[in-house]
Design an enzyme around this catalytic site. Sequence first.
Site, PDB file in Angstrom:
ATOM      1  N   LYS A  79      34.287  44.931  53.332  1.00 42.03           N
ATOM      2  CA  LYS A  79      34.794  44.339  52.536  1.00 42.03           C
ATOM      3  C   LYS A  79      33.804  43.406  53.511  1.00 42.03           C
ATOM      4  O   LYS A  79      33.357  43.208  54.526  1.00 42.03           O
ATOM      5  CB  LYS A  79      35.786  43.117  53.523  1.00 42.03           C
ATOM      6  CG  LYS A  79      36.138  42.370  52.980  1.00 42.03           C
ATOM      7  CD  LYS A  79      38.273  41.981  53.728  1.00 42.03           C
ATOM      8  CE  LYS A  79      38.296  40.950  53.338  1.00 42.03           C
ATOM      9  NZ  LYS A  79      39.628  40.460  53.515  1.00 42.03           N
ATOM     10  N   ARG A 122      41.363  31.408  48.999  1.00 37.59           N
ATOM     11  CA  ARG A 122      41.553  30.448  50.339  1.00 37.59           C
ATOM     12  C   ARG A 122      42.488  29.369  49.746  1.00 37.59           C
ATOM     13  O   ARG A 122      43.239  28.813  50.044  1.00 37.59           O
ATOM     14  CB  ARG A 122      40.903  29.895  50.727  1.00 37.59           C
ATOM     15  CG  ARG A 122      40.220  31.255  50.994  1.00 37.59           C
ATOM     16  CD  ARG A 122      38.782  31.318  52.361  1.00 37.59           C
ATOM     17  NE  ARG A 122      38.437  32.275  52.439  1.00 37.59           N
ATOM     18  CZ  ARG A 122      36.603  33.065  53.060  1.00 37.59           C
ATOM     19  NH1 ARG A 122      36.003  31.599  53.491  1.00 37.59           N
ATOM     20  NH2 ARG A 122      36.853  34.167  53.641  1.00 37.59           N
ATOM     21  N   LYS A 147      34.664  45.281  48.345  1.00 43.29           N
ATOM     22  CA  LYS A 147      35.486  43.901  47.946  1.00 43.29           C
ATOM     23  C   LYS A 147      34.356  43.050  48.801  1.00 43.29           C
ATOM     24  O   LYS A 147      33.643  43.317  49.367  1.00 43.29           O
ATOM     25  CB  LYS A 147      36.771  43.645  48.690  1.00 43.29           C
ATOM     26  CG  LYS A 147      36.663  42.108  48.590  1.00 43.29           C
ATOM     27  CD  LYS A 147      38.353  42.375  49.266  1.00 43.29           C
ATOM     28  CE  LYS A 147      39.041  40.306  49.626  1.00 43.29           C
ATOM     29  NZ  LYS A 147      40.045  40.079  50.523  1.00 43.29           N
ATOM     30  N   TYR A 149      42.651  39.799  38.931  1.00 43.99           N
ATOM     31  CA  TYR A 149      43.734  38.893  38.326  1.00 43.99           C
ATOM     32  C   TYR A 149      43.850  39.182  36.870  1.00 43.99           C
ATOM     33  O   TYR A 149      44.830  38.521  36.953  1.00 43.99           O
ATOM     34  CB  TYR A 149      43.263  37.840  38.658  1.00 43.99           C
ATOM     35  CG  TYR A 149      43.009  37.528  40.368  1.00 43.99           C
ATOM     36  CD1 TYR A 149      44.487  37.346  41.074  1.00 43.99           C
ATOM     37  CD2 TYR A 149      41.589  37.666  40.692  1.00 43.99           C
ATOM     38  CE1 TYR A 149      44.318  37.149  42.930  1.00 43.99           C
ATOM     39  CE2 TYR A 149      42.064  37.927  42.275  1.00 43.99           C
ATOM     40  CZ  TYR A 149      43.111  37.774  43.357  1.00 43.99           C
ATOM     41  OH  TYR A 149      43.311  37.298  44.445  1.00 43.99           O
TER      42      TYR A 149
HETATM   43  C1  PBG Z   1      42.572  37.704  53.635  1.00 47.19           C
HETATM   44  C2  PBG Z   1      41.946  38.397  52.827  1.00 47.19           C
HETATM   45  C3  PBG Z   1      41.314  37.509  51.226  1.00 47.19           C
HETATM   46  C4  PBG Z   1      41.013  37.815  50.040  1.00 47.19           C
HETATM   47  C5  PBG Z   1      41.981  39.139  50.459  1.00 47.19           C
HETATM   48  N1  PBG Z   1      42.591  39.105  51.726  1.00 47.19           N
HETATM   49  C6  PBG Z   1      40.208  36.422  51.664  1.00 47.19           C
HETATM   50  C7  PBG Z   1      39.445  36.731  53.555  1.00 47.19           C
HETATM   51  O1  PBG Z   1      39.696  37.964  53.600  1.00 47.19           O
HETATM   52  O2  PBG Z   1      38.842  35.371  53.268  1.00 47.19           O
HETATM   53  C8  PBG Z   1      40.056  37.103  49.225  1.00 47.19           C
HETATM   54  C9  PBG Z   1      40.742  38.140  47.780  1.00 47.19           C
HETATM   55  C10 PBG Z   1      40.662  37.299  46.886  1.00 47.19           C
HETATM   56  O3  PBG Z   1      38.900  36.915  46.478  1.00 47.19           O
HETATM   57  O4  PBG Z   1      40.729  37.375  45.419  1.00 47.19           O
HETATM   58  N2  PBG Z   1      42.055  38.299  54.527  1.00 47.19           N
END
Ligand code: PBG
Length: 335
Positions: free
Chosen positions: A206, A216, A259, A325
Amino acid sequence: MSTPSFPQQRLRRLRSSGLIRDAVADVTLDPADLIYPLFVSNARRARPVNSMPGISQLPVAQAVQLIRAQAKRGLKQFLLFGVTPASNKDATGSYAADPDCPVNRTLAQVRHAGLPVLLYADLCLCEYTDHGHCGVVPDRPAPTGTVNVDNDATLELYAQVAVAQARAGADVVAPSGMMDGQVGAIRRALDQAGRPDTAILAYSVKYASSFYGPFREAGEGGMQFGDRKGYQMDYRRREEWRLELQADLAQGADMVMVKPAVAYLDVLHQMKQLVPGVPVAAYHVSGEFAMLHAAARLGWLDLKAAALETTCALRRAGADLIITYFAPQLAEWCA
Ligand code: PBG
């Protein structure tokens, strides 16, 4: 006149009709492989997310209804995120482990209704902490830049959240906070709590990404200060993902994830080849979704065509599971 010694290549022959193209296509999308992310809240009414057309924060009852309806149409996997009212946020995100938080209530109600669906719970604290970081922040954090979240203190909290989510009814917990050792800590906690069958989908790879922007807004989990570069990965390192992958598998991850998706197809492709038996998921994140919608709104591209092409690319690169989505629309388009 000389005749060619071989017949002219006719690669276009297999493109000459829709039927023949369908016959030879070997990358396919199946709704059963799609995972639909949902944002559940305590609010009385659904609240649309401005930057994610078609996506809303949903009251628990509406989320359960949506899951029921989608399951009938072939979409069987859902990933739950919680929206937390400011009054329930604190420094350690304790609401995440509360059986009454929206994620745990949704899990419990879907299980109570006996719906035949696979439920994933996102396991992180950023939607639950008052500072918006994914773990425990030291007393005096730097106001800007890197926030050195306390790794090991955070692991204890993740373990509690995992057990609460498993008890509420999660089939799979999906830790997304990028703490070192999180998969092992969660596996131990689940086993000790008598939940050896709860699986772990590790957000193994990630990156600290600008493509999480719209999420967010949707999850109301933006940082009050600093950024996440102290725990999420730096996209300038080409091979570091191998270490994250190794660590997660050694600690007991059942499935792994890359991701965001589109900007990291190289990693996805190599990962699938490296661990052929391990299910690999790709997360087409909020910003990637929002970009396509924004361009389509401006009339600059066709949304359906672009969404299908993008999702097929994830598949072609090696994704077994796709978190998107677009899941309900894809399920309809592929039916
Ligand atoms: C939480 C999390 C995030 C996403 C999934 N889990 C945000 C981040 O890490 O800032 C992002 C998912 C998306 O953008 O669709 N840690």
